[in-house]
Write an enzyme that holds these catalytic residues in place. Sequence first.
Site, PDB file in Angstrom:
ATOM      1  CE  LYS A 174      10.248  47.426  22.904  1.00 33.82           C
ATOM      2  NZ  LYS A 174      11.819  47.340  23.565  1.00 33.82           N
TER       3      LYS A 174
ATOM      4  CE  LYS B  95      16.373  47.763  18.567  1.00 32.16           C
ATOM      5  NZ  LYS B  95      17.124  48.046  19.879  1.00 32.16           N
TER       6      LYS B  95
ATOM      7  CE  LYS C  77      16.654  52.653  26.492  1.00 32.70           C
ATOM      8  NZ  LYS C  77      17.222  51.361  25.647  1.00 32.70           N
TER       9      LYS C  77
END
Length: 335
Positions: A197, A115, A200
């Site tokens: 992965k 992230k 969303k």
Amino acid sequence: MYKDKKVVFSGVQPSGTLTIGNYLGAISNFKKFSDDYRCYYCVVDMHAITVRQNPAELRRRTYETLALYMACGLDPAKNVLFVQSHVSGHAELGWILDCYTMFGELGRMTQFKDKSAKNADNINAGLFTYPTLMAADILLYQTDLVPVGADQKQHLELARDIAMRFNGIYGDTFVVPEGYIPQNAAKIMSLAEPTKKMSKSDENENAVVRILDPRDVILRKFKRAVTDSGSEVRRGEGKDGVENLMSIYSAFTGKTMDEIEREFDGRGYGDFKAAVGEACADKLTPIQDEFNRLMADKAYLEKVMAEGAREAAHDTLRTMSKVRRKVGFTEMPRY
Ligand code: AQP
């Protein structure tokens, strides 16, 4: 022991419209615990703000995520459904546990590394301490079992380490939780980059199938899914895309991987992708109908939120009081 049932806790961030990864890896497993466990299912909005959110959208998605929990079969009479920021114990315990979590441990978390790479202009302290807040979420309810996708395994291990460290210093305080990671579909991969992965918050809409996508969009996304230059529906080296589609199909139909290989033997990718899309859309359509019904009744959602927060907050009091005493805080004055 004051618990009469074992406890399950899990949460989902309202950081985007939920994907079939969130559904298959987590939410679809939540319901099976409702009868035998005390279940807390939380919309973790405090985690979501570790990445910059549009406030109006975050609010809307918080309602949506709660409605999706219910549309996926979670009955508020049998599960404590609530919003993380409505229960102050999460932030309070999160801070205390920050002081029992090592800088080096947090620096090793792969989600933090991923992230931070994605949000290079906003590598804030919350992103770094995210796993400690997650540990607080879990430990606050003396949780025994945490149903999550495989991507959360490392965070869960850390929560266990923090619990054991705290217990080692102060004596038994927290239950050391176990993970429940599904055998099948524990990590659904991106349809555009099958080694990554499905997330969303992915900006490429073709990479993700969302629980609320209409049937034609679902079919189109699967049709465009990246596979390989071959034509055989089977597992194997260099077949990440096909294997991902096979595990999605398996999760939606209950068929084993061997059965799927036999079913599509000699039929090529076109047929297979269409079948995956149909199976997914068939499963999601009733969830979408129920979701739309629930979203039209905001007053009911607010009632569920309020009741969930009341119950959850009440259930944190005992643990918080124990923790405060153990670390040496003075008695809370009445004010
Ligand atoms: N691709 C996935 N396959 C299986 N399980 C998944 N989960 C997430 N992605 C997959 C599981 O969904 C639950 C809720 O996840 P989260 O919202 O707390 O955060 P996340 O893991 O960071 O999910 P996303 O979709 O990738 O969100 P963003 O894009 O905001 O970071 C967890 O149990 C997770 O394991």
